[in-house]
Design a protein around this motif. Sequence first.
Motif, PDB file in Angstrom:
ATOM      1  N   ALA A   1       0.031  11.985   7.056  1.00 61.95           N
ATOM      2  CA  ALA A   1      -0.712  11.045   7.888  1.00 61.95           C
ATOM      3  C   ALA A   1      -0.767   9.694   7.187  1.00 61.95           C
ATOM      4  CB  ALA A   1      -2.117  11.573   8.146  1.00 61.95           C
ATOM      5  N   VAL A   2      -0.257   8.676   7.839  1.00 69.90           N
ATOM      6  CA  VAL A   2      -0.330   7.309   7.289  1.00 69.90           C
ATOM      7  C   VAL A   2      -0.745   6.351   8.396  1.00 69.90           C
ATOM      8  CG1 VAL A   2       1.259   7.327   5.322  1.00 69.90           C
ATOM      9  CG2 VAL A   2       2.181   7.160   7.628  1.00 69.90           C
ATOM     10  N   LEU A   3      -1.517   5.345   8.027  1.00 74.82           N
ATOM     11  CA  LEU A   3      -1.893   4.317   9.001  1.00 74.82           C
ATOM     12  C   LEU A   3      -0.658   3.476   9.314  1.00 74.82           C
ATOM     13  CD1 LEU A   3      -5.304   2.677   8.022  1.00 74.82           C
ATOM     14  CD2 LEU A   3      -4.816   4.140   9.983  1.00 74.82           C
ATOM     15  N   PRO A   4      -0.455   3.111  10.579  1.00 74.60           N
ATOM     16  CA  PRO A   4       0.674   2.234  10.913  1.00 74.60           C
ATOM     17  C   PRO A   4       0.374   0.788  10.501  1.00 74.60           C
ATOM     18  CG  PRO A   4      -0.644   2.673  12.866  1.00 74.60           C
ATOM     19  CD  PRO A   4      -1.255   3.479  11.743  1.00 74.60           C
TER      20      PRO A   4
ATOM     21  N   PRO B   1     -10.100  -2.275   2.553  1.00 80.41           N
ATOM     22  CA  PRO B   1      -9.852  -0.998   1.886  1.00 80.41           C
ATOM     23  C   PRO B   1     -11.069  -0.071   1.991  1.00 80.41           C
ATOM     24  CG  PRO B   1     -10.340  -2.686   0.270  1.00 80.41           C
ATOM     25  CD  PRO B   1     -10.294  -3.372   1.609  1.00 80.41           C
ATOM     26  N   TRP B   2     -10.827   1.228   1.772  1.00 77.79           N
ATOM     27  CA  TRP B   2     -11.873   2.234   1.974  1.00 77.79           C
ATOM     28  C   TRP B   2     -11.702   3.339   0.937  1.00 77.79           C
ATOM     29  CZ3 TRP B   2     -15.735   1.731   5.445  1.00 77.79           C
ATOM     30  CH2 TRP B   2     -16.517   2.848   5.751  1.00 77.79           C
ATOM     31  N   THR B   3     -12.808   3.829   0.412  1.00 79.08           N
ATOM     32  CA  THR B   3     -12.712   4.998  -0.472  1.00 79.08           C
ATOM     33  C   THR B   3     -13.719   6.045  -0.022  1.00 79.08           C
ATOM     34  OG1 THR B   3     -14.245   3.998  -2.015  1.00 79.08           O
ATOM     35  CG2 THR B   3     -11.912   3.797  -2.570  1.00 79.08           C
TER      36      THR B   3
ATOM     37  N   SER C   1      -8.893   7.020  -2.409  1.00 82.86           N
ATOM     38  CA  SER C   1      -8.642   5.973  -1.411  1.00 82.86           C
ATOM     39  C   SER C   1      -8.403   6.646  -0.058  1.00 82.86           C
ATOM     40  CB  SER C   1      -7.422   5.135  -1.800  1.00 82.86           C
ATOM     41  OG  SER C   1      -6.240   5.887  -1.582  1.00 82.86           O
ATOM     42  N   PHE C   2      -8.707   5.940   1.015  1.00 85.73           N
ATOM     43  CA  PHE C   2      -8.505   6.463   2.358  1.00 85.73           C
ATOM     44  C   PHE C   2      -7.061   6.941   2.537  1.00 85.73           C
ATOM     45  CE2 PHE C   2      -7.151   5.394   6.760  1.00 85.73           C
ATOM     46  CZ  PHE C   2      -7.829   6.412   7.405  1.00 85.73           C
ATOM     47  N   GLU C   3      -6.103   6.149   2.043  1.00 87.78           N
ATOM     48  CA  GLU C   3      -4.689   6.492   2.193  1.00 87.78           C
ATOM     49  C   GLU C   3      -4.372   7.837   1.532  1.00 87.78           C
ATOM     50  OE1 GLU C   3      -5.894   3.565   1.286  1.00 87.78           O
ATOM     51  OE2 GLU C   3      -5.140   2.149   2.781  1.00 87.78           O
ATOM     52  N   ASP C   4      -4.890   8.032   0.309  1.00 86.34           N
ATOM     53  CA  ASP C   4      -4.619   9.292  -0.394  1.00 86.34           C
ATOM     54  C   ASP C   4      -5.391  10.451   0.220  1.00 86.34           C
ATOM     55  OD1 ASP C   4      -2.892   8.001  -2.083  1.00 86.34           O
ATOM     56  OD2 ASP C   4      -4.336   7.800  -3.732  1.00 86.34           O
ATOM     57  N   PHE C   5      -6.536  10.127   0.813  1.00 84.47           N
ATOM     58  CA  PHE C   5      -7.348  11.175   1.436  1.00 84.47           C
ATOM     59  C   PHE C   5      -6.605  11.801   2.618  1.00 84.47           C
ATOM     60  CE2 PHE C   5     -10.756  12.883   4.091  1.00 84.47           C
ATOM     61  CZ  PHE C   5     -11.619  13.456   3.164  1.00 84.47           C
ATOM     62  N   ILE C   6      -5.954  10.979   3.431  1.00 81.63           N
ATOM     63  CA  ILE C   6      -5.310  11.515   4.652  1.00 81.63           C
ATOM     64  C   ILE C   6      -3.868  11.964   4.424  1.00 81.63           C
ATOM     65  CG2 ILE C   6      -6.799  10.187   6.181  1.00 81.63           C
ATOM     66  CD1 ILE C   6      -4.432   8.267   6.705  1.00 81.63           C
ATOM     67  N   LYS C   7      -3.222  11.419   3.403  1.00 81.14           N
ATOM     68  CA  LYS C   7      -1.770  11.588   3.234  1.00 81.14           C
ATOM     69  C   LYS C   7      -1.245  13.021   3.233  1.00 81.14           C
ATOM     70  CE  LYS C   7      -0.015   9.680  -0.431  1.00 81.14           C
ATOM     71  NZ  LYS C   7       0.194   8.531  -1.319  1.00 81.14           N
TER      72      LYS C   7
ATOM     73  N   PRO D   1     -12.852   3.819   9.250  1.00 80.66           N
ATOM     74  CA  PRO D   1     -11.490   4.315   9.481  1.00 80.66           C
ATOM     75  C   PRO D   1     -11.425   5.825   9.734  1.00 80.66           C
ATOM     76  CG  PRO D   1     -11.868   4.130   7.127  1.00 80.66           C
ATOM     77  CD  PRO D   1     -13.150   3.678   7.803  1.00 80.66           C
ATOM     78  N   ILE D   2     -12.536   6.562   9.498  1.00 82.02           N
ATOM     79  CA  ILE D   2     -12.468   8.019   9.610  1.00 82.02           C
ATOM     80  C   ILE D   2     -13.831   8.586   9.989  1.00 82.02           C
ATOM     81  CG2 ILE D   2     -12.790   8.287   7.091  1.00 82.02           C
ATOM     82  CD1 ILE D   2     -10.800  10.726   7.310  1.00 82.02           C
ATOM     83  N   ARG D   3     -13.844   9.496  10.976  1.00 79.35           N
ATOM     84  CA  ARG D   3     -15.101  10.091  11.446  1.00 79.35           C
ATOM     85  C   ARG D   3     -14.869  11.543  11.822  1.00 79.35           C
ATOM     86  NH1 ARG D   3     -15.934   8.691  17.129  1.00 79.35           N
ATOM     87  NH2 ARG D   3     -17.775  10.006  17.112  1.00 79.35           N
ATOM     88  N   LEU D   4     -15.991  12.264  11.902  1.00 79.15           N
ATOM     89  CA  LEU D   4     -15.947  13.684  12.232  1.00 79.15           C
ATOM     90  C   LEU D   4     -15.910  13.896  13.748  1.00 79.15           C
ATOM     91  CD1 LEU D   4     -16.336  16.693  11.257  1.00 79.15           C
ATOM     92  CD2 LEU D   4     -18.803  16.265  11.442  1.00 79.15           C
ATOM     93  N   VAL D   5     -15.179  14.926  14.199  1.00 81.22           N
ATOM     94  CA  VAL D   5     -15.198  15.335  15.608  1.00 81.22           C
ATOM     95  C   VAL D   5     -15.337  16.866  15.676  1.00 81.22           C
ATOM     96  CG1 VAL D   5     -13.938  15.387  17.798  1.00 81.22           C
ATOM     97  CG2 VAL D   5     -13.751  13.378  16.309  1.00 81.22           C
TER      98      VAL D   5
END
Length: 331
Positions: free
Chosen positions: A49-52, A107-109, A123-129, A229-233
């Motif tokens: 998963a990466v942000l475009p 940026p987000w952590t 980091s958000f990027e590493d969290f989703i990757k 950038p990220i939330r629970l569903v």
Amino acid sequence: MLIRHKKASDVASHEITPKDVYVNRRRFMQASGLIAGSIALGALPSAAAVLPAKGQKFADVKKGYSKLGDTDSLSPPEAIYSYNNYYEFGSSKEDPAKNAGPFKPLPWTIKVDGLCNKPGTISFEDFIKPHALEERVYRMRCVEAWSMVIPWNGISLGEVIKRFEPQGSAKYVRFETVVRPEEMVGQRDRHNLPWPYIEGLRLDEAANPLAILAIGIYGDPLLNQNGAPIRLVTPWKYGFKGVKSIVRMSFVEEQPKNTWQVMNPGEYGFYSNVNPEVDHPRWSQASERRIGGSGGGLRGLIAPRQETLMFNGYAEEVAQLYAGMDLKKFY
Ligand SMILES: Nc1nc2c(c(=O)[nH]1)N[C@H]1C(S)=C(S)[C@@H](COP(=O)(O)O)O[C@H]1N2
Ligand SMILES: [Mo]
């Protein structure tokens, strides 16, 4: 005026895939006994998963588990983006869209701590990757008795949790929203909620395949008002469980005190499973208004009410989590 035609690559799968395809796919999977299997397969990481880049759609979204009823159709983007609950930006439905402009989701952590073997600040990027990005079309039912149908783009919460190796003593996962009064006008209002906004799940609820962390809607990264950038569903629970703009995830032994329960324990609980048979002290939960649906207008003010379903229609997937519990009591 230039008319910009969409390139094929701009067209998200939901635009070319009518609801019937979801329904038929579901019937096919039911017939072939693939339902449970498809959930497990959905966890296989085919792509990271990466942000475009700004203005682009997500590149690689797999069709995940989605289930719609015959009367469900996707809520229009205008409704999803303009009718919101996000008290950090104000308490009326228009406030988040109006006030969330100055918020910077990058940026987000995210800090992961508590009872786990692999804590850290990531980091958000590493969290989703490490995770596959999936489209999940879910009904969303607010405790205020309105609802939408939202095509989320997200990653499996259960898979995320596994990565951090919760210890045996961990029974719950607790989430926190960011605190940034400089960017969030509602956090400067001392008559508003206590901050940070807190939510939580029992670990087995969090591991249910329906639970996701969403990073997009309709193929676009989340807008600020939807919890960038990220939330629970958690589609079987009332909308307030879906904590937005998450900065901390903690593994804990005690049941977390979620914000709305702290605010008003007589009206809101921890589990908050959608249940048409247990009314809110001030209104019925038996039916709901579909926001942005045909006839109701964007605000849904004159939308015909429709029946609310037990566990918001996801009983087949989640009811076993609550076996033996008195559902009238554990609201
Ligand atoms: N941090 C935070 N998260 C929140 C809220 C909030 O006020 N603050 N509102 C909740 C409620 S009541 C609902 S119904 C959903 C609404 O999500 P949406 O605006 O993306 O539809 O977000 C939930 N998450
Ligand atoms: Mo809500």
